[in-house]
Design an enzyme around this catalytic site. Structure first.
Site, PDB file in Angstrom:
ATOM      1  N   PRO A  53      12.907   2.191  -6.173  1.00  0.00           N
ATOM      2  CA  PRO A  53      12.550   3.540  -5.721  1.00  0.00           C
ATOM      3  C   PRO A  53      13.297   4.634  -6.481  1.00  0.00           C
ATOM      4  O   PRO A  53      12.910   5.791  -6.424  1.00  0.00           O
ATOM      5  CB  PRO A  53      12.921   3.541  -4.238  1.00  0.00           C
ATOM      6  CG  PRO A  53      13.755   2.329  -4.017  1.00  0.00           C
ATOM      7  CD  PRO A  53      13.453   1.371  -5.105  1.00  0.00           C
ATOM      8  N   GLU A  85      19.358  -4.145  -1.545  1.00  0.00           N
ATOM      9  CA  GLU A  85      19.671  -2.799  -2.045  1.00  0.00           C
ATOM     10  C   GLU A  85      19.563  -2.722  -3.560  1.00  0.00           C
ATOM     11  O   GLU A  85      20.139  -1.850  -4.183  1.00  0.00           O
ATOM     12  CB  GLU A  85      21.074  -2.396  -1.593  1.00  0.00           C
ATOM     13  CG  GLU A  85      21.220  -2.283  -0.088  1.00  0.00           C
ATOM     14  CD  GLU A  85      20.289  -1.241   0.521  1.00  0.00           C
ATOM     15  OE1 GLU A  85      20.287  -0.099   0.060  1.00  0.00           O
ATOM     16  OE2 GLU A  85      19.547  -1.601   1.460  1.00  0.00           O
ATOM     17  N   ARG A 115      -6.594  -3.565 -14.968  1.00  0.00           N
ATOM     18  CA  ARG A 115      -7.967  -3.056 -14.925  1.00  0.00           C
ATOM     19  C   ARG A 115      -8.291  -2.233 -16.174  1.00  0.00           C
ATOM     20  O   ARG A 115      -9.458  -1.953 -16.436  1.00  0.00           O
ATOM     21  CB  ARG A 115      -8.226  -2.246 -13.656  1.00  0.00           C
ATOM     22  CG  ARG A 115      -7.517  -0.935 -13.576  1.00  0.00           C
ATOM     23  CD  ARG A 115      -7.855  -0.198 -12.287  1.00  0.00           C
ATOM     24  NE  ARG A 115      -9.154   0.471 -12.336  1.00  0.00           N
ATOM     25  CZ  ARG A 115      -9.405   1.619 -12.965  1.00  0.00           C
ATOM     26  NH1 ARG A 115      -8.437   2.226 -13.633  1.00  0.00           N
ATOM     27  NH2 ARG A 115     -10.602   2.157 -12.949  1.00  0.00           N
ATOM     28  N   ASP A 136     -11.718   8.028 -14.745  1.00  0.00           N
ATOM     29  CA  ASP A 136     -10.755   7.785 -13.676  1.00  0.00           C
ATOM     30  C   ASP A 136     -10.097   9.062 -13.206  1.00  0.00           C
ATOM     31  O   ASP A 136      -9.882   9.985 -13.979  1.00  0.00           O
ATOM     32  CB  ASP A 136      -9.610   6.889 -14.183  1.00  0.00           C
ATOM     33  CG  ASP A 136      -9.974   5.425 -14.168  1.00  0.00           C
ATOM     34  OD1 ASP A 136     -10.976   5.075 -13.547  1.00  0.00           O
ATOM     35  OD2 ASP A 136      -9.237   4.653 -14.802  1.00  0.00           O
TER      36      ASP A 136
HETATM   37 CL1  6GU Z   1       9.110   0.104  -7.399  1.00  0.00          CL
HETATM   38  N1  6GU Z   1      10.476  -0.681  -5.274  1.00  0.00           N
HETATM   39  C1  6GU Z   1      10.920  -0.505  -4.028  1.00  0.00           C
HETATM   40  N2  6GU Z   1      11.701  -1.420  -3.484  1.00  0.00           N
HETATM   41  N3  6GU Z   1      10.617   0.549  -3.301  1.00  0.00           N
HETATM   42  C2  6GU Z   1       9.834   1.455  -3.877  1.00  0.00           C
HETATM   43  C3  6GU Z   1       9.347   1.336  -5.164  1.00  0.00           C
HETATM   44  C4  6GU Z   1       9.694   0.249  -5.846  1.00  0.00           C
HETATM   45  N4  6GU Z   1       8.599   2.407  -5.457  1.00  0.00           N
HETATM   46  C5  6GU Z   1       8.635   3.154  -4.380  1.00  0.00           C
HETATM   47  N5  6GU Z   1       9.363   2.593  -3.427  1.00  0.00           N
END
Ligand code: 6GU
Length: 300
Positions: free
Chosen positions: A111, A138, A180, A195
């Site tokens: 994230p 984590e 895709r 797209d």
């Molecule tokens: Cl790529 N991984 C995780 N664990 N949480 C996320 C993410 C990725 N992208 C948004 N939230």
């Protein structure tokens, strides 16, 4: 294209055998290899995580299994590319890539990574070999990415502003978005050019797509917009762009602001600089729909 995935949940990737991507894999256009990280642990409990240095909640994935896993996957891939045990199509592409000395691109979902966008999907679709490293808990000890960077290109990538329990669903999302785009995976190649987000630079560049309709013409007293039945391809294209503009303004005002950045009123600078792909018609469509564009309409 070859895609290696390292995870503690290999069963998570069953869906890769399904649908258009599953078919492409059956044809040998994509080769997936899913690896269980615990294979590279050496204790009886197959431990992959530990408490974070410095304290705090949650667990961090230990570097040693990751280091060994990535070394092995890269080495296996290089050996395979040299000629054994793969379908001719994928093996050939990969052998050529390795022949040019091109190492794989390592993608680490997190994230805290850079945003995964359609533009990034297009770039990944041009790679012959991707490795995804799925973190849990984590995250992965940061030295794993640093160490890999000494040999490979490494991207830390996020699929959106929310937190998942692990990288696995993010890898399914990215794999779908990338695969895709590969030639032959989608039935209708032209649909990629139209797209949403139009990273290919088509007529919908920077916009989300408008609505679609199919038979019957009248359903539950709702009619298909008559222009779509007119046979006038110019009018249809214009209508589709108008609908895309309105929907983008409604759902993604951030994208409209990118297309029509607030331009300082500098003497001698044209209002329609190349930075703004919105023409006068686009601006009036947005204005009529109640979405004024950077005060342009006020100034007229
Ligand atoms: Cl790529 N991984 C995780 N664990 N949480 C996320 C993410 C990725 N992208 C948004 N939230």
């Amino acid at each position: 294209m070859r895609i290696d995935i390292v995870t503690i949940f290999p069963e998570y990737f069953g869906p890769l055998g399904v649908s258009l991507i599953g078919k492409a894999a059956e044809r040998g256009e994509i080769t997936f290899a899913v690896h269980d990280l615990r294979h590279w642990t050496h204790d009886v409990h197959h431990t992959v995580d530990d408490a974070p240095f410095g304290g705090g909640p949650g667990m961090v994935m230990k570097p040693e299994p990751w280091g060994e896993a990535l070394d092995a996957v890269v080495e296996q891939g290089v050996r395979r590319a040299a000629g054994q045990g793969q379908s001719p199509a994928a093996g050939q592409v990969q052998a050529e890539a390795v022949g040019r000395g091109q190492p794989p691109l390592l993608v680490i979902p997190t994230p805290s990574g850079v945003p995964f966008t359609q533009r990034r999907a297009v770039a990944y679709a041009a790679e012959p070999w991707l490795i995804f490293a799925c973190g849990r808990y984590e995250g992965i000890d940061a030295r794993v990415a640093d160490d890999a960077r000494s040999r490979l290109r490494v991207d830390e990538v996020s699929i959106g502003d929310y937190v998942l329990a692990g990288g696995e669903p993010a890898v399914l999302v990215m794999t779908e978005a990338v695969c895709r785009l590969l030639p032959g995976v989608l039935g209708n190649v032209a649909s990629v050019a139209d797209d949403s987000f139009g990273a290919g630079g088509g007529p919908m560049a920077g916009l989300v797509e408008g609505p679609s309709f199919t038979r019957p013409r009248l359903w539950r007293n709702l009619e298909v917009p008559p222009v779509l039945l007119s046979g006038d391809h110019g009018a249809i294209a214009r209508w589709r762009r108008d609908e895309a503009l309105k929907r983008t303004a409604r759902n993604r005002p951030d994208l409209i602001r990118k297309l029509a950045p607030a331009q300082p009123d500098v003497a001698g600078v044209s209002r329609d600089t190349p930075r703004s792909p919105l023409n006068d018609h686009d601006r009036s469509v947005l204005s009529e729909a109640g979405f004024p564009v950077t005060g342009e309409d006020v100034a007229h």
